[in-house]
Design an enzyme around this catalytic site. Structure first.
Site, PDB file in Angstrom:
ATOM      1  N   ARG A   1      63.203  62.350  15.641  1.00 14.51           N
ATOM      2  CA  ARG A   1      62.946  61.026  15.373  1.00 14.51           C
ATOM      3  C   ARG A   1      61.846  60.653  16.757  1.00 14.51           C
ATOM      4  NH1 ARG A   1      67.907  57.548  16.665  1.00 14.51           N
ATOM      5  NH2 ARG A   1      68.556  57.639  14.691  1.00 14.51           N
TER       6      ARG A   1
ATOM      7  N   ASP B   1      71.111  60.482  19.537  1.00 11.75           N
ATOM      8  CA  ASP B   1      70.091  59.592  20.182  1.00 11.75           C
ATOM      9  C   ASP B   1      69.823  60.099  21.634  1.00 11.75           C
ATOM     10  OD1 ASP B   1      70.528  57.838  17.955  1.00 11.75           O
ATOM     11  OD2 ASP B   1      71.773  56.561  18.879  1.00 11.75           O
TER      12      ASP B   1
HETATM   13  P1  FDA Z   1      57.677  47.141  20.027  1.00  8.82           P
HETATM   14  O1  FDA Z   1      58.667  46.746  21.060  1.00  8.82           O
HETATM   15  O2  FDA Z   1      56.412  47.058  20.251  1.00  8.82           O
HETATM   16  O3  FDA Z   1      57.866  45.777  18.891  1.00  8.82           O
HETATM   17  C1  FDA Z   1      56.837  45.752  17.731  1.00  8.82           C
HETATM   18  C2  FDA Z   1      57.508  44.456  17.069  1.00  8.82           C
HETATM   19  O4  FDA Z   1      58.603  44.726  16.303  1.00  8.82           O
HETATM   20  C3  FDA Z   1      57.620  43.331  17.739  1.00  8.82           C
HETATM   21  O5  FDA Z   1      56.206  42.634  18.006  1.00  8.82           O
HETATM   22  C4  FDA Z   1      58.657  42.660  17.181  1.00  8.82           C
HETATM   23  O6  FDA Z   1      58.136  42.093  15.700  1.00  8.82           O
HETATM   24  C5  FDA Z   1      59.472  43.833  16.450  1.00  8.82           C
HETATM   25  N1  FDA Z   1      60.888  44.058  17.307  1.00  8.82           N
HETATM   26  C6  FDA Z   1      60.850  45.084  18.188  1.00  8.82           C
HETATM   27  N2  FDA Z   1      61.953  44.810  18.833  1.00  8.82           N
HETATM   28  C7  FDA Z   1      62.714  43.761  18.298  1.00  8.82           C
HETATM   29  C8  FDA Z   1      63.748  43.115  18.741  1.00  8.82           C
HETATM   30  N3  FDA Z   1      64.816  43.724  19.450  1.00  8.82           N
HETATM   31  N4  FDA Z   1      64.127  41.869  18.119  1.00  8.82           N
HETATM   32  C9  FDA Z   1      63.172  41.485  17.168  1.00  8.82           C
HETATM   33  N5  FDA Z   1      62.041  41.784  17.020  1.00  8.82           N
HETATM   34  C10 FDA Z   1      61.756  43.381  17.444  1.00  8.82           C
HETATM   35  N6  FDA Z   1      65.375  54.185  22.000  1.00  8.82           N
HETATM   36  C11 FDA Z   1      65.707  55.054  22.657  1.00  8.82           C
HETATM   37  O7  FDA Z   1      65.328  54.914  23.704  1.00  8.82           O
HETATM   38  N7  FDA Z   1      66.600  55.970  22.279  1.00  8.82           N
HETATM   39  C12 FDA Z   1      66.881  56.218  20.909  1.00  8.82           C
HETATM   40  O8  FDA Z   1      67.602  57.098  20.382  1.00  8.82           O
HETATM   41  C13 FDA Z   1      66.381  55.088  19.945  1.00  8.82           C
HETATM   42  N8  FDA Z   1      66.598  55.152  18.638  1.00  8.82           N
HETATM   43  C14 FDA Z   1      66.444  54.299  17.995  1.00  8.82           C
HETATM   44  C15 FDA Z   1      66.407  54.178  16.376  1.00  8.82           C
HETATM   45  C16 FDA Z   1      65.825  53.351  15.773  1.00  8.82           C
HETATM   46  C17 FDA Z   1      65.828  53.746  14.069  1.00  8.82           C
HETATM   47  C18 FDA Z   1      64.831  52.469  16.269  1.00  8.82           C
HETATM   48  C19 FDA Z   1      63.928  51.435  15.248  1.00  8.82           C
HETATM   49  C20 FDA Z   1      64.659  52.286  17.620  1.00  8.82           C
HETATM   50  C21 FDA Z   1      65.241  53.139  18.443  1.00  8.82           C
HETATM   51  N9  FDA Z   1      65.228  53.185  19.684  1.00  8.82           N
HETATM   52  C22 FDA Z   1      65.495  53.920  20.460  1.00  8.82           C
HETATM   53  C23 FDA Z   1      64.591  52.033  20.028  1.00  8.82           C
HETATM   54  C24 FDA Z   1      62.851  52.172  20.501  1.00  8.82           C
HETATM   55  O9  FDA Z   1      62.606  52.955  21.737  1.00  8.82           O
HETATM   56  C25 FDA Z   1      62.371  50.829  20.964  1.00  8.82           C
HETATM   57  O10 FDA Z   1      63.127  50.415  22.245  1.00  8.82           O
HETATM   58  C26 FDA Z   1      62.455  49.575  19.924  1.00  8.82           C
HETATM   59  O11 FDA Z   1      62.535  50.199  18.568  1.00  8.82           O
HETATM   60  C27 FDA Z   1      61.627  48.389  20.039  1.00  8.82           C
HETATM   61  O12 FDA Z   1      60.071  49.235  19.930  1.00  8.82           O
HETATM   62  P2  FDA Z   1      58.951  48.945  18.649  1.00  8.82           P
HETATM   63  O13 FDA Z   1      58.659  50.509  18.303  1.00  8.82           O
HETATM   64  O14 FDA Z   1      59.863  48.407  17.527  1.00  8.82           O
HETATM   65  O15 FDA Z   1      57.831  48.501  19.465  1.00  8.82           O
END
Ligand code: FDA
Length: 320
Positions: A182, A130
């Site tokens: 990733r 990560d």
């Molecule tokens: P965004 O925040 O724009 O959200 C898009 C939509 O997704 C929202 O409108 C909502 O519907 C839904 N959503 C997102 N987050 C939500 C929440 N917490 N609760 C409910 N609904 C939510 N980061 C990092 O810095 N280092 C890492 O190693 C990782 N590893 C990682 C692994 C995996 C499998 C995932 C999915 C995510 C990560 N992350 C991470 C976290 C990533 O950087 C980010 O903070 C979150 O995924 C939220 O961003 P989205 O891309 O979902 O978009």
């Protein structure tokens, strides 16, 4: 503002001590966290596997404060490989390097990581390292490269954050090295001299980097998800943002990129509908399944990402 405050709280010891004592916090956190034990996590993975979804297990913990704790965290990770094999579930493993001693001593961390990767190699598993906040990026990528050079194991991948200015250059170099990536947006509060402050810029960077990862993968022969579901394809897109996913799918169609050579990843408890929809359409989907007692920083970052989660938490607190 609210996001910055929550990210500050995720690192504050006094807040951790207070919040983890509240039973309502544990209840709300259980939406995202599989449970406190490895058995809890395996149970969640088994349910996901029944729906055709793979997993990556994470034993929660970061910024360990002594070599003994780093050692114990390493043992916890080693145990995961055996449990995954024994339960015959489809999961690989994610770890944070500060959990196994990066902040204490890089050599100690390298020793621990080498042991983890040896076990991953022996058990046919895969380890995703990560990414933590920006001061750790060089050290984290450096450690993954050091492992590949000294051990020659392919079964280690990294994470790149689209919020950082440097990420395009990192992805280009990782493509040349064939290291699996990733892509996520980034969960930490970063200074404006290293990261895009505006969400729209983080999103368009995500789309650009997605296309670059797909191009890199093509140059590497489009490696697909392994038949056992453990070794991921070269690009893994970790997001719940449908517009980002649509952009990725449109580019794969436009360039006739194989469906099994890309993976979508989401967090446990978030957008289950979307996880199932993509899996039903035939895309590899992997869910990040965290477990353990050190859930506070992970939970607070999930609150920071979506204010509705915080209001849900607060309303439960007053209802208790
Ligand atoms: P965004 O925040 O724009 O959200 C898009 C939509 O997704 C929202 O409108 C909502 O519907 C839904 N959503 C997102 N987050 C939500 C929440 N917490 N609760 C409910 N609904 C939510 N980061 C990092 O810095 N280092 C890492 O190693 C990782 N590893 C990682 C692994 C995996 C499998 C995932 C999915 C995510 C990560 N992350 C991470 C976290 C990533 O950087 C980010 O903070 C979150 O995924 C939220 O961003 P989205 O891309 O979902 O978009």
């Amino acid at each position: 503002m609210l996001r910055s405050l929550l990210i500050y709280l995720s690192k504050a010891d006094w807040a951790r001590r207070t919040v983890t004592r509240w039973s309502v916090a544990r209840r709300v956190a259980s939406r995202f966290i599989a449970g406190e034990t490895l058995e809890d996590a395996i149970r969640v993975v088994r349910e996901l596997n029944k729906k055709g979804i793979n997993a990556t297990l994470d034993h929660l913990g970061e910024h360990t404060t002594s070599p003994e704790i780093a050692r114990r965290s390493t043992q916890d990770v080693l145990e995961m490989f055996g449990a995954i094999q024994k339960a015959k579930v489809c999961s690989n493993v994610s770890i944070k390097l500060t959990q196994i001693g990066l902040a204490l001593d890089p050599d100690l961390c390298a020793q621990n990581l080498a042991e983890i990767l040896r076990r991953a190699h022996e058990t046919g598993s895969f380890v995703r390292v990560d990414m933590e906040d920006s001061p750790w990026v060089d050290k984290t990528l450096g450690m993954a490269r050091r492992m590949r050079e000294t051990l020659g194991f392919e079964r280690v991948g990294v994470v790149i954050q689209s919020c950082l200015f440097r990420s395009e250059a990192d992805i280009r170099q990782l493509g040349e090295e064939g290291i699996r990536v990733r892509l996520c947006k980034g969960a930490y509060k970063e200074p404006a001299d290293v990261a895009y402050p505006q969400k729209a810029d983080v999103d368009s960077s995500y789309d650009r980097l997605t296309r670059l990862l797909i191009d890199n993968s093509r140059a590497l022969g489009c490696p697909e998800l392994s038949v056992d579901g453990i070794l991921p394809p070269y690009p893994a897109l970790a997001t719940h943002d449908e517009a980002r996913i649509d952009n990725a799918i449109a580019y794969t169609r436009q360039t006739r990129f194989p469906q099994r050579a890309i993976e979508f990843q989401m967090l446990n408890g978030i957008r289950r509908d979307l996880q199932e929809k993509l899996a039903a359409e035939g895309y590899p989907v992997r869910v990040y399944v965290p477990y353990g007692s050190e859930w506070y920083p992970y939970f607070t970052r999930r609150l920071a990402e979506r204010p509705a989660n915080l209001w849900f938490f607060i309303s439960n607190f007053f209802r208790k």
